[in-house]
Design an enzyme around this catalytic site. Sequence first.
Site, PDB file in Angstrom:
ATOM      1  N   LYS A  14      23.069  79.317  61.826  1.00  0.00           N
ATOM      2  CA  LYS A  14      23.414  80.732  61.647  1.00  0.00           C
ATOM      3  C   LYS A  14      23.109  81.220  60.233  1.00  0.00           C
ATOM      4  O   LYS A  14      22.495  82.271  60.062  1.00  0.00           O
ATOM      5  CB  LYS A  14      24.900  80.971  61.954  1.00  0.00           C
ATOM      6  N   ARG A  89      34.811  85.077  66.647  1.00  0.00           N
ATOM      7  CA  ARG A  89      34.874  83.725  67.203  1.00  0.00           C
ATOM      8  C   ARG A  89      35.735  83.648  68.457  1.00  0.00           C
ATOM      9  O   ARG A  89      35.800  82.599  69.082  1.00  0.00           O
ATOM     10  CB  ARG A  89      35.406  82.745  66.157  1.00  0.00           C
ATOM     11  N   ARG A 128      24.424  67.863  56.240  1.00  0.00           N
ATOM     12  CA  ARG A 128      24.784  68.968  55.345  1.00  0.00           C
ATOM     13  C   ARG A 128      25.959  68.577  54.454  1.00  0.00           C
ATOM     14  O   ARG A 128      25.977  68.888  53.261  1.00  0.00           O
ATOM     15  CB  ARG A 128      25.125  70.223  56.161  1.00  0.00           C
ATOM     16  N   ARG A 134      30.257  69.788  51.135  1.00  0.00           N
ATOM     17  CA  ARG A 134      31.265  70.606  51.822  1.00  0.00           C
ATOM     18  C   ARG A 134      32.300  69.704  52.473  1.00  0.00           C
ATOM     19  O   ARG A 134      31.975  68.852  53.295  1.00  0.00           O
ATOM     20  CB  ARG A 134      30.607  71.496  52.886  1.00  0.00           C
ATOM     21  N   ARG A 145      36.190  71.045  64.843  1.00  0.00           N
ATOM     22  CA  ARG A 145      35.546  72.361  64.833  1.00  0.00           C
ATOM     23  C   ARG A 145      34.758  72.594  66.115  1.00  0.00           C
ATOM     24  O   ARG A 145      34.733  73.713  66.639  1.00  0.00           O
ATOM     25  CB  ARG A 145      34.639  72.494  63.606  1.00  0.00           C
TER      26      ARG A 145
END
Length: 189
Positions: A14, A89, A128, A134, A145
């Site tokens: 995204k 969401r 990532r 992160r 998630r």
Amino acid sequence: MLNIVIFGAPGSGKGTQSERIVEKYGINHISTGDVLRAEIKNGTELGKTAKGYIDQGQLIPDELMVDILASVFDSFKDSKGVIFDGFPRTIPQAEALKVMLKERGQDISVMLDLDVPEEELMTRLIKRGKESGRADDNEETIKKRLVVYNTQTSPLKEYYKGEGKYQHINGLGTMEGIFEDICKAVDTL
């Protein structure tokens, strides 16, 4: 105005594709994740509240998110449009976004669904996490998630199909190929 919801599971691309859309179409980008991370980094009350939810892999309460989005949306003067990245969401969020936009004489133009298989999402997110540091890109949190996405967020596909705004985008392939598919969908609006 061109108002786009970019949709997909965590790691579906995204953010990457949003940057390209912003560049090509000259619209503004609202990434709820970026907004929230900035609030957390700055140690604001909102940031502290949000951090509690994020650390648990939970979604931020709708009212809080809509207020944030309205404020950011209103800050874009003379905008050609906005891409909403990471919001809505849930169906109640989609309904709240629709109301917020309607109050401003706007609507969602299209919802782009970046569809990526779960195994690929895990691979991308773990990579990532290693590259960016992160904290929410670790295997345990990623699994949470994805469960939240599949149970709470995925039903939005049907909502936007019902609104006549849904566009499926195959999220596997090259960034360029995926972007071409996005442009085809947007250019037909």
